[in-house]
Scaffold this motif. Structure first.
Motif, mmCIF file in Angstrom:
data_model
loop_
_atom_site.group_PDB
_atom_site.id
_atom_site.type_symbol
_atom_site.label_atom_id
_atom_site.label_comp_id
_atom_site.label_asym_id
_atom_site.label_seq_id
_atom_site.Cartn_x
_atom_site.Cartn_y
_atom_site.Cartn_z
ATOM 1 N N THR A 161 -7.264 -20.481 -6.212
ATOM 2 C CA THR A 161 -7.178 -21.878 -5.773
ATOM 3 C C THR A 161 -6.327 -22.671 -6.762
ATOM 4 O O THR A 161 -6.292 -23.892 -6.699
ATOM 5 N N LYS A 162 -5.667 -21.936 -7.679
ATOM 6 C CA LYS A 162 -4.879 -22.609 -8.712
ATOM 7 C C LYS A 162 -3.406 -22.589 -8.349
ATOM 8 O O LYS A 162 -2.890 -21.571 -7.875
ATOM 9 N N ALA A 163 -2.718 -23.691 -8.654
ATOM 10 C CA ALA A 163 -1.301 -23.801 -8.311
ATOM 11 C C ALA A 163 -0.496 -22.656 -8.922
ATOM 12 O O ALA A 163 0.412 -22.125 -8.298
ATOM 13 N N HIS A 164 -0.852 -22.271 -10.148
ATOM 14 C CA HIS A 164 -0.083 -21.222 -10.817
ATOM 15 C C HIS A 164 -0.921 -19.977 -11.074
ATOM 16 O O HIS A 164 -0.617 -19.187 -11.960
ATOM 17 N N GLY A 165 -1.981 -19.809 -10.307
ATOM 18 C CA GLY A 165 -2.849 -18.644 -10.487
ATOM 19 C C GLY A 165 -2.271 -17.427 -9.791
ATOM 20 O O GLY A 165 -1.541 -17.540 -8.807
ATOM 21 N N MET A 166 -2.594 -16.262 -10.329
ATOM 22 C CA MET A 166 -2.207 -15.005 -9.679
ATOM 23 C C MET A 166 -3.343 -14.514 -8.788
ATOM 24 O O MET A 166 -3.119 -13.760 -7.853
ATOM 25 N N GLY A 167 -4.549 -14.878 -9.130
ATOM 26 C CA GLY A 167 -5.696 -14.381 -8.389
ATOM 27 C C GLY A 167 -6.025 -12.940 -8.744
ATOM 28 O O GLY A 167 -6.654 -12.222 -7.956
ATOM 29 N N MET A 168 -5.612 -12.520 -9.931
ATOM 30 C CA MET A 168 -5.850 -11.128 -10.323
ATOM 31 C C MET A 168 -6.994 -10.975 -11.317
ATOM 32 O O MET A 168 -7.558 -9.887 -11.461
ATOM 33 N N GLY A 169 -7.321 -12.055 -12.037
ATOM 34 C CA GLY A 169 -8.292 -11.951 -13.128
ATOM 35 C C GLY A 169 -9.607 -11.303 -12.715
ATOM 36 O O GLY A 169 -10.040 -10.315 -13.316
ATOM 37 N N LEU A 170 -10.221 -11.827 -11.676
ATOM 38 C CA LEU A 170 -11.539 -11.321 -11.285
ATOM 39 C C LEU A 170 -11.473 -9.947 -10.630
ATOM 40 O O LEU A 170 -12.413 -9.161 -10.716
ATOM 41 N N SER A 171 -10.343 -9.674 -9.991
ATOM 42 C CA SER A 171 -10.181 -8.346 -9.410
ATOM 43 C C SER A 171 -10.118 -7.292 -10.528
ATOM 44 O O SER A 171 -10.729 -6.214 -10.434
ATOM 45 N N ILE A 172 -9.434 -7.640 -11.622
ATOM 46 C CA ILE A 172 -9.364 -6.740 -12.783
ATOM 47 C C ILE A 172 -10.738 -6.616 -13.441
ATOM 48 O O ILE A 172 -11.178 -5.527 -13.809
ATOM 49 N N VAL A 173 -11.437 -7.746 -13.549
ATOM 50 C CA VAL A 173 -12.797 -7.734 -14.113
ATOM 51 C C VAL A 173 -13.673 -6.750 -13.329
ATOM 52 O O VAL A 173 -14.347 -5.892 -13.905
ATOM 53 N N ARG A 174 -13.635 -6.865 -12.022
ATOM 54 C CA ARG A 174 -14.487 -5.997 -11.205
ATOM 55 C C ARG A 174 -14.099 -4.526 -11.352
ATOM 56 O O ARG A 174 -14.948 -3.647 -11.466
ATOM 57 N N THR A 175 -12.796 -4.253 -11.365
ATOM 58 C CA THR A 175 -12.332 -2.866 -11.520
ATOM 59 C C THR A 175 -12.828 -2.274 -12.843
ATOM 60 O O THR A 175 -13.330 -1.142 -12.874
ATOM 61 N N ILE A 176 -12.696 -3.043 -13.927
ATOM 62 C CA ILE A 176 -13.125 -2.545 -15.243
ATOM 63 C C ILE A 176 -14.628 -2.303 -15.254
ATOM 64 O O ILE A 176 -15.107 -1.255 -15.718
ATOM 65 N N ILE A 177 -15.384 -3.256 -14.740
ATOM 66 C CA ILE A 177 -16.845 -3.130 -14.797
ATOM 67 C C ILE A 177 -17.334 -1.978 -13.928
ATOM 68 O O ILE A 177 -18.217 -1.204 -14.318
ATOM 69 N N GLU A 178 -16.752 -1.820 -12.756
ATOM 70 C CA GLU A 178 -17.180 -0.715 -11.899
ATOM 71 C C GLU A 178 -16.796 0.636 -12.508
ATOM 72 O O GLU A 178 -17.536 1.612 -12.362
ATOM 73 N N ALA A 179 -15.673 0.679 -13.231
ATOM 74 C CA ALA A 179 -15.295 1.922 -13.930
ATOM 75 C C ALA A 179 -16.300 2.265 -15.030
ATOM 76 O O ALA A 179 -16.392 3.408 -15.458
ATOM 77 N N HIS A 180 -17.048 1.268 -15.491
ATOM 78 C CA HIS A 180 -18.090 1.472 -16.502
ATOM 79 C C HIS A 180 -19.466 1.698 -15.864
ATOM 80 O O HIS A 180 -20.479 1.678 -16.564
ATOM 81 N N GLY A 181 -19.497 1.824 -14.554
ATOM 82 C CA GLY A 181 -20.780 2.016 -13.868
ATOM 83 C C GLY A 181 -21.609 0.751 -13.772
ATOM 84 O O GLY A 181 -22.825 0.802 -13.573
#
Ligand SMILES: Nc1ncnc2c1ncn2[C@@H]1O[C@H](COP(=O)(O)OP(=O)(O)OP(=O)(O)O)[C@@H](O)[C@H]1O
Ligand SMILES: [Mg+2]
Length: 170
Positions: free
Chosen positions: A114-134
């Motif tokens: 929802t940010k003018a200059h956001g990529m929208g990737m931060g939380l997707s990366i967060v979820r990928t990392i956390i799920e890789a850790h079980g």
């Protein structure tokens, strides 16, 4: 984020939380009040320290962004760690506007922003990392206002400690 090899080691989630708090404060103390509430018991987990620091950092940056239009005195972020049975939890809460209830899952989708200059990737990366850790990560709204992101990771099983006994008894 660079593609670094996944380096799993024995770490304490409390240390990850404190290190990231210090790192962020060193650069952005003027933007928000960042406080920590660290459980006195150790939270041993197996994982990649750098990747987990990036997770906490992403969540602190999002929390800070969410409050950018509020008066400085009202901008507060809290990093809290706690043990929940056989899980270690780190949560990042803010005093911002929160997340519309119908978007609580969508915020984790790649390119949702929802940010003018956001990529929208931060939380997707967060979820990928956390799920890789079980582990798991969820977004919630707090009763008193603001959002909270909860990250839970399996506690490392150590022989003969209380965690181990509880797991066996379950
Ligand atoms: N603490 C928060 N409070 C309110 N909304 C939030 C919070 N954290 C995330 N969001 C919402 O979720 C969206 C997605 O966050 P995400 O970190 O994935 O992307 P981003 O911050 O927009 O861009 P970037 O790729 O730079 O991280 C944000 O644009 C915002 O709308
Ligand atoms: Mg972000």
């Amino acid at each position: 984020m660079e593609k670094a090899p996944f380096e799993v080691g024995d770490i304490d989630l409390n240390e990850v939380a404190c290190e990231t708090e210090k790192f962020f404060s060193a650069f952005s103390a003027f933007e928000v009040d960042l406080s920590t509430s660290i459980t006195p018991e150790p939270l041993p987990i197996r994982g990649d320290r750098i990747q987990l620091q990036q997770v906490v950092l992403n969540l602190i940056v999002n929390a800070t962004d969410a409050m950018s239009e509020m008066p400085r005195a009202e901008r507060k972020v809290t990093i809290r760690t706690t043990r929940i049975r056989d899980l270690a939890e780190v949560s990042i809460s803010d005093a911002g506007p929160g997340i519309p209830p119908n978007k609580l899952k969508e915020v984790f989708e790649p390119f949702f922003t929802t940010k003018a200059h956001g990529m929208g990737m931060g939380l997707s990366i967060v979820r990928t990392i956390i799920e890789a850790h079980g582990g798991h990560v969820v977004a919630e709204n707090q009763a008193g206002g603001g959002a909270v992101f909860r990250v839970t990771l399996p506690l490392a099983k150590m022989h003969g400690n209380a965690t181990d006994r509880q797991v066996k008894a379950a």
